[in-house]
Design a protein around this motif. Sequence first.
Motif, PDB file in Angstrom:
ATOM      1  N   ARG A  71      -8.377   1.458  -2.516  1.00 29.96           N
ATOM      2  CA  ARG A  71      -8.769   0.190  -1.893  1.00 29.96           C
ATOM      3  C   ARG A  71      -8.069  -0.960  -2.613  1.00 29.96           C
ATOM      4  NH1 ARG A  71     -13.715  -1.247  -2.660  1.00 29.96           N
ATOM      5  NH2 ARG A  71     -14.392   0.372  -4.123  1.00 29.96           N
ATOM      6  N   ARG A 127     -10.001   6.083  -6.734  1.00 31.55           N
ATOM      7  CA  ARG A 127     -10.875   7.224  -7.024  1.00 31.55           C
ATOM      8  C   ARG A 127     -10.019   8.480  -7.057  1.00 31.55           C
ATOM      9  NH1 ARG A 127     -15.837   8.478  -3.123  1.00 31.55           N
ATOM     10  NH2 ARG A 127     -14.105   8.908  -1.695  1.00 31.55           N
ATOM     11  N   ARG A 130      -7.401  10.829  -0.692  1.00 36.02           N
ATOM     12  CA  ARG A 130      -7.545  10.421   0.700  1.00 36.02           C
ATOM     13  C   ARG A 130      -7.315   8.916   0.842  1.00 36.02           C
ATOM     14  NH1 ARG A 130     -13.353  13.090   0.371  1.00 36.02           N
ATOM     15  NH2 ARG A 130     -13.108  11.827  -1.508  1.00 36.02           N
ATOM     16  N   GLU A 131      -7.149   8.480   2.059  1.00 36.12           N
ATOM     17  CA  GLU A 131      -6.899   7.063   2.322  1.00 36.12           C
ATOM     18  C   GLU A 131      -8.033   6.195   1.779  1.00 36.12           C
ATOM     19  OE1 GLU A 131      -6.040   4.028   6.095  1.00 36.12           O
ATOM     20  OE2 GLU A 131      -6.327   6.183   6.424  1.00 36.12           O
ATOM     21  N   SER A 132      -9.262   6.685   1.897  1.00 38.56           N
ATOM     22  CA  SER A 132     -10.418   5.910   1.439  1.00 38.56           C
ATOM     23  C   SER A 132     -10.518   5.844  -0.082  1.00 38.56           C
ATOM     24  CB  SER A 132     -11.706   6.514   2.007  1.00 38.56           C
ATOM     25  OG  SER A 132     -11.847   7.872   1.597  1.00 38.56           O
ATOM     26  N   ASP A 133      -9.713   6.648  -0.794  1.00 36.53           N
ATOM     27  CA  ASP A 133      -9.763   6.658  -2.261  1.00 36.53           C
ATOM     28  C   ASP A 133      -8.967   5.518  -2.882  1.00 36.53           C
ATOM     29  OD1 ASP A 133     -11.364   8.919  -2.320  1.00 36.53           O
ATOM     30  OD2 ASP A 133      -9.652  10.286  -2.293  1.00 36.53           O
ATOM     31  N   ARG A 148       0.832  -1.203   0.000  1.00 40.45           N
ATOM     32  CA  ARG A 148       0.000   0.000   0.000  1.00 40.45           C
ATOM     33  C   ARG A 148       0.867   1.255   0.000  1.00 40.45           C
ATOM     34  NH1 ARG A 148      -5.132   1.504   0.813  1.00 40.45           N
ATOM     35  NH2 ARG A 148      -5.469   3.608   1.608  1.00 40.45           N
TER      36      ARG A 148
END
Length: 213
Positions: free
Chosen positions: A97, A106, A92-95, A32
């Motif tokens: 996966r 994203r 962002r971290e959530s972008d 990651r």
Amino acid sequence: MKTKSPFTSFLVYPLLLLTVAVLVSSCKKNDRALVVGKIQNASDLATTEFVIDKIVFGTKTKKLAFFKINEASFMAYSQAKVKTGIDLSKIRESDIRIDGDKIHLRLPPIEVINFSYPPASFVEDSLISNPRIFLNKINIRDQEEFFRLAELDIRDNLQYMGIVKTTQNHTRQMFNVLLGSLGYEEIYINFENDDLVISKVRLLANPENLVEQ
């Protein structure tokens, strides 16, 4: 003859499982971190450049009282240069996966990161222009206003020129190659929205390249 303690296997296997779990977790974290680093370093690659041709036309009317005496005209060809891209620092971290060899990304919306409308590209069409007629003349100030309005017109219509879709396609291709080289077999890329973010552009301020009439 030696005998094994009945507690040997009980103690060893949990330690082995714990070690494997730590290694796998470490690999995932490193993967990651590697992906995030690669993406953030791709800012210069995730850009697209456009050249927009613009015909500039303007007139200047000479009136006497309420009657039009004549009308001078000016026509020239010009080019605007536009560079678009995405601000990868906004990810962002959530972008991001990651699921095995599958990755979902994203991206922020497309932005205009550079806009130029250089006077050096202005070429008057002397066959169509009629800048000087009886009691009427189109001067440098008039030309500057024509080009200023042309630049504003280009800027106002950037979002309707297919720039967003073209930049998105180029960016997807670039990230497909980049993430594919990292071993990901399923790559899914989408954008936060289809807007075009336009910052304040420089207006024409150096008319010295215009031709005195």
